[in-house]
Design a protein around this motif. Sequence first.
Motif, PDB file in Angstrom:
ATOM      1  N   ARG A  97      31.667  -3.140  29.653  1.00  0.00           N
ATOM      2  CA  ARG A  97      30.745  -2.012  28.964  1.00  0.00           C
ATOM      3  C   ARG A  97      32.352  -1.159  29.241  1.00  0.00           C
ATOM      4  O   ARG A  97      31.609  -0.521  27.766  1.00  0.00           O
ATOM      5  CB  ARG A  97      29.642  -0.993  30.168  1.00  0.00           C
ATOM      6  CG  ARG A  97      28.731  -0.591  28.617  1.00  0.00           C
ATOM      7  CD  ARG A  97      27.493   0.267  29.865  1.00  0.00           C
ATOM      8  NE  ARG A  97      27.806   1.231  30.725  1.00  0.00           N
ATOM      9  CZ  ARG A  97      26.773   0.681  31.575  1.00  0.00           C
ATOM     10  NH1 ARG A  97      25.426   0.208  31.427  1.00  0.00           N
ATOM     11  NH2 ARG A  97      26.571   1.344  32.275  1.00  0.00           N
ATOM     12  N   ARG A 147      18.073  11.416  20.878  1.00  0.00           N
ATOM     13  CA  ARG A 147      19.331  10.796  21.644  1.00  0.00           C
ATOM     14  C   ARG A 147      20.195  10.072  20.203  1.00  0.00           C
ATOM     15  O   ARG A 147      21.865  10.226  20.764  1.00  0.00           O
ATOM     16  CB  ARG A 147      19.079   9.939  22.363  1.00  0.00           C
ATOM     17  CG  ARG A 147      20.088   9.998  23.827  1.00  0.00           C
ATOM     18  CD  ARG A 147      19.582   8.683  24.167  1.00  0.00           C
ATOM     19  NE  ARG A 147      20.004   7.422  24.290  1.00  0.00           N
ATOM     20  CZ  ARG A 147      21.272   6.516  24.249  1.00  0.00           C
ATOM     21  NH1 ARG A 147      22.120   7.925  24.920  1.00  0.00           N
ATOM     22  NH2 ARG A 147      22.009   6.184  23.859  1.00  0.00           N
ATOM     23  N   LYS A 151      29.266   4.614  25.840  1.00  0.00           N
ATOM     24  CA  LYS A 151      28.628   5.972  27.089  1.00  0.00           C
ATOM     25  C   LYS A 151      29.896   6.876  26.740  1.00  0.00           C
ATOM     26  O   LYS A 151      30.694   7.032  27.779  1.00  0.00           O
ATOM     27  CB  LYS A 151      28.866   5.174  28.814  1.00  0.00           C
ATOM     28  CG  LYS A 151      28.160   5.502  30.151  1.00  0.00           C
ATOM     29  CD  LYS A 151      27.782   5.332  30.857  1.00  0.00           C
ATOM     30  CE  LYS A 151      27.015   5.812  31.874  1.00  0.00           C
ATOM     31  NZ  LYS A 151      26.040   6.087  32.454  1.00  0.00           N
ATOM     32  N   TYR A 155      25.185  12.177  25.558  1.00  0.00           N
ATOM     33  CA  TYR A 155      24.482  13.745  27.037  1.00  0.00           C
ATOM     34  C   TYR A 155      24.960  14.891  26.107  1.00  0.00           C
ATOM     35  O   TYR A 155      22.880  15.410  26.539  1.00  0.00           O
ATOM     36  CB  TYR A 155      25.435  13.192  27.522  1.00  0.00           C
ATOM     37  CG  TYR A 155      25.581  11.635  28.547  1.00  0.00           C
ATOM     38  CD1 TYR A 155      24.279  11.192  29.169  1.00  0.00           C
ATOM     39  CD2 TYR A 155      26.212  10.972  27.926  1.00  0.00           C
ATOM     40  CE1 TYR A 155      23.988  10.067  29.535  1.00  0.00           C
ATOM     41  CE2 TYR A 155      26.059   9.800  29.036  1.00  0.00           C
ATOM     42  CZ  TYR A 155      25.046   8.896  28.805  1.00  0.00           C
ATOM     43  OH  TYR A 155      24.849   8.051  29.362  1.00  0.00           O
ATOM     44  N   GLU A 201      14.929   5.245  24.926  1.00  0.00           N
ATOM     45  CA  GLU A 201      15.321   5.088  26.499  1.00  0.00           C
ATOM     46  C   GLU A 201      14.233   7.042  26.826  1.00  0.00           C
ATOM     47  O   GLU A 201      13.478   7.486  26.500  1.00  0.00           O
ATOM     48  CB  GLU A 201      17.234   5.305  26.919  1.00  0.00           C
ATOM     49  CG  GLU A 201      16.808   4.877  26.575  1.00  0.00           C
ATOM     50  CD  GLU A 201      18.805   4.590  26.346  1.00  0.00           C
ATOM     51  OE1 GLU A 201      19.167   4.425  27.564  1.00  0.00           O
ATOM     52  OE2 GLU A 201      19.682   4.707  25.686  1.00  0.00           O
ATOM     53  N   ALA A 260      18.681   9.780  30.754  1.00  0.00           N
ATOM     54  CA  ALA A 260      19.718   8.760  30.491  1.00  0.00           C
ATOM     55  C   ALA A 260      19.580   7.970  31.045  1.00  0.00           C
ATOM     56  O   ALA A 260      20.520   6.818  32.125  1.00  0.00           O
ATOM     57  CB  ALA A 260      20.838   9.425  31.041  1.00  0.00           C
ATOM     58  N   ASN A 271      16.418   3.192  30.913  1.00  0.00           N
ATOM     59  CA  ASN A 271      16.498   2.720  30.405  1.00  0.00           C
ATOM     60  C   ASN A 271      14.926   2.488  31.185  1.00  0.00           C
ATOM     61  O   ASN A 271      15.039   3.371  32.044  1.00  0.00           O
ATOM     62  CB  ASN A 271      17.173   1.133  30.707  1.00  0.00           C
ATOM     63  CG  ASN A 271      17.967   0.775  29.855  1.00  0.00           C
ATOM     64  OD1 ASN A 271      18.725   0.980  30.661  1.00  0.00           O
ATOM     65  ND2 ASN A 271      18.295   1.191  28.563  1.00  0.00           N
ATOM     66  N   LEU A 308      21.811   2.275  26.043  1.00  0.00           N
ATOM     67  CA  LEU A 308      22.420   1.720  25.689  1.00  0.00           C
ATOM     68  C   LEU A 308      22.218   0.817  26.868  1.00  0.00           C
ATOM     69  O   LEU A 308      21.276   0.819  27.855  1.00  0.00           O
ATOM     70  CB  LEU A 308      23.288   2.976  26.903  1.00  0.00           C
ATOM     71  CG  LEU A 308      24.376   2.749  27.586  1.00  0.00           C
ATOM     72  CD1 LEU A 308      25.608   3.059  26.998  1.00  0.00           C
ATOM     73  CD2 LEU A 308      24.181   3.207  29.305  1.00  0.00           C
ATOM     74  N   GLY A 361      21.542  -1.254  30.064  1.00  0.00           N
ATOM     75  CA  GLY A 361      21.690  -0.963  31.370  1.00  0.00           C
ATOM     76  C   GLY A 361      22.170  -1.586  32.275  1.00  0.00           C
ATOM     77  O   GLY A 361      21.571  -2.800  31.864  1.00  0.00           O
ATOM     78  N   ILE A 362      22.892  -1.692  32.611  1.00  0.00           N
ATOM     79  CA  ILE A 362      23.243  -2.457  34.154  1.00  0.00           C
ATOM     80  C   ILE A 362      22.106  -3.316  34.925  1.00  0.00           C
ATOM     81  O   ILE A 362      21.660  -4.068  35.216  1.00  0.00           O
ATOM     82  CB  ILE A 362      24.397  -2.287  34.534  1.00  0.00           C
ATOM     83  CG1 ILE A 362      25.494  -2.284  33.800  1.00  0.00           C
ATOM     84  CG2 ILE A 362      24.590  -3.567  36.090  1.00  0.00           C
ATOM     85  CD1 ILE A 362      26.600  -1.538  34.411  1.00  0.00           C
ATOM     86  N   THR A 363      21.123  -1.935  35.114  1.00  0.00           N
ATOM     87  CA  THR A 363      19.757  -1.994  35.960  1.00  0.00           C
ATOM     88  C   THR A 363      19.243  -2.539  35.212  1.00  0.00           C
ATOM     89  O   THR A 363      18.502  -3.469  36.018  1.00  0.00           O
ATOM     90  CB  THR A 363      19.725  -0.638  36.758  1.00  0.00           C
ATOM     91  OG1 THR A 363      20.666   0.004  36.521  1.00  0.00           O
ATOM     92  CG2 THR A 363      18.794  -0.771  37.821  1.00  0.00           C
ATOM     93  N   THR A 397      21.534   3.209  36.898  1.00  0.00           N
ATOM     94  CA  THR A 397      22.186   3.082  38.254  1.00  0.00           C
ATOM     95  C   THR A 397      22.113   4.800  39.356  1.00  0.00           C
ATOM     96  O   THR A 397      22.055   4.330  40.542  1.00  0.00           O
ATOM     97  CB  THR A 397      23.873   3.131  38.453  1.00  0.00           C
ATOM     98  OG1 THR A 397      24.197   1.910  37.435  1.00  0.00           O
ATOM     99  CG2 THR A 397      24.923   3.014  39.343  1.00  0.00           C
TER     100      THR A 397
HETATM  101  C1  LIG Z   1      21.947   6.794  28.478  1.00  0.00           C
HETATM  102  C2  LIG Z   1      21.318   5.799  30.009  1.00  0.00           C
HETATM  103  N1  LIG Z   1      21.192   5.060  29.332  1.00  0.00           N
HETATM  104  C3  LIG Z   1      20.974   3.867  30.443  1.00  0.00           C
HETATM  105  C4  LIG Z   1      21.060   4.069  31.272  1.00  0.00           C
HETATM  106  C5  LIG Z   1      21.244   2.757  32.827  1.00  0.00           C
HETATM  107  O1  LIG Z   1      22.329   2.057  33.027  1.00  0.00           O
HETATM  108  P1  LIG Z   1      22.899   1.565  33.842  1.00  0.00           P
HETATM  109  O2  LIG Z   1      21.123   0.510  34.549  1.00  0.00           O
HETATM  110  O3  LIG Z   1      23.893   0.479  34.074  1.00  0.00           O
HETATM  111  O4  LIG Z   1      22.926   2.144  34.869  1.00  0.00           O
HETATM  112  C6  LIG Z   1      22.372   5.074  31.666  1.00  0.00           C
HETATM  113  C7  LIG Z   1      23.211   5.649  32.695  1.00  0.00           C
HETATM  114  O5  LIG Z   1      24.436   4.676  32.839  1.00  0.00           O
HETATM  115  C8  LIG Z   1      22.715   5.911  30.568  1.00  0.00           C
HETATM  116  O6  LIG Z   1      23.512   7.038  31.013  1.00  0.00           O
END
Ligand SMILES: Cc1ncc(COP(=O)(O)O)c(C=O)c1O
Length: 387
Positions: A92, A184, A194, A199, A230, A233, A235, A255, A257-259, A301
């Motif tokens: 990412r 956003r 990112k 932000y 979203e 910050a 998902n 974005l 997200g990895i989570t 995260t």
């Molecule tokens: C705008 C936004 N959306 C989603 C996420 C969730 O992403 P992740 O699960 O990779 O932390 C984040 C955090 O990094 C974010 O900043």
Amino acid sequence: MDLRIDPITDDSPVRLPDPLPFGRIFTRRMFTERWDAVHGWHDAVIGPYRPLMLDPAAQILHAGQAIFEGMKAYLRPDGRLNLFRPEANALRFNRSAERMAMPALPVDRFIEAIEALVRLEHEWAPRGDGASLYIRPVMFASEPTFEVRAAREFLHYVVLSPAGPFFASGFQPVAVLVSEEHIRAARGGTGTAKTPGNYAASLSAIEAARARGYQQVLWLDAVERRFVEEAGAMNVAFVYDGREIVTPALSGSILPGITRDSILRLAPDLGFPVRETRLDIATIVADVDAGRITEAFCMGTAAVVVPIGRIGHHGADHVVGDGVAVPVAQRLYRALTDIQYGRAPDPYGWTRVIHAQADIQYGRAPDPYGWTRVIYAQAPSSERSVA
Ligand SMILES: Cc1ncc(COP(=O)(O)O)c(C=O)c1O
């Protein structure tokens, strides 16, 4: 990577405050390296944490070429640390870099910098549910220029922050306010990267929502102002009938997200089917009011899973379920954090164990770096063979 490790002056034992805040304490070391077109990535150093020297004309301060990541090292029951899907963050980071016209950083180099720093700062990892060593890799344009073009000099650095749970109140549902005035990110913009500008652009809406008693903003798409994107910050996902997990499909302005990705892979194995689709806010609030949506939650995260108890939209509040009980969110949180903290087996191959430097020095862990040299004791003379 040719990595220099500089000494630090403060070697006193690590003492963490209790309660531990989120993201306000930093460890004693940091990683830095530089990039220019002639040398590529070079000057990789782990040294004392310190303020950066920045030319006032540095491009970051004017044209804003910058990207970052957010990830964590989790303390395992055996005292070692887990990184969670660092390759996904590295990929990412590179997708963000490409979008922002910044140089690529090889995945191995991204991970090596983090591993070397975390290994040295191992003792800063806090214990406790929701506590972790937060990892912040950053890259920005350091070249002094007012020209509006991609910079030709960049700095990559990594800092660490021992962090308590993101929400001090624990696993409590939050209230979100649908943002009607601000968006956003727009498709074709930088929402999938990112980058700090995303932000910065969200802060006035977040402050306005807070002033009205909500903790987060629920963002809608930029074009029709209809589709859920979203939450703050993070998902977002909704649970239908206590079972099916529905989340906005990646739209080009969300974005990835990895989570989110981890939960979408984990949930079906726990008996919760998942669906990615476009989610109209009018349908969402109607389904909340009708009781078809039994839970809603954010994913990221920093907090992993955050239940949503209340959605403010067009001046009315819609309470999700009974506003308190969140069994599906709780189950997902537990299953994912059990893997992250090494309390449960990891059938997905998501975790990567980091050994403390001391473990390598004492031979308790393998030495992939060739740092150690074993000295064999000479046998006592009684055991020596006589020629
Ligand atoms: C705008 C936004 N959306 C989603 C996420 C969730 O992403 P992740 O699960 O990779 O932390 C984040 C955090 O990094 C974010 O900043």
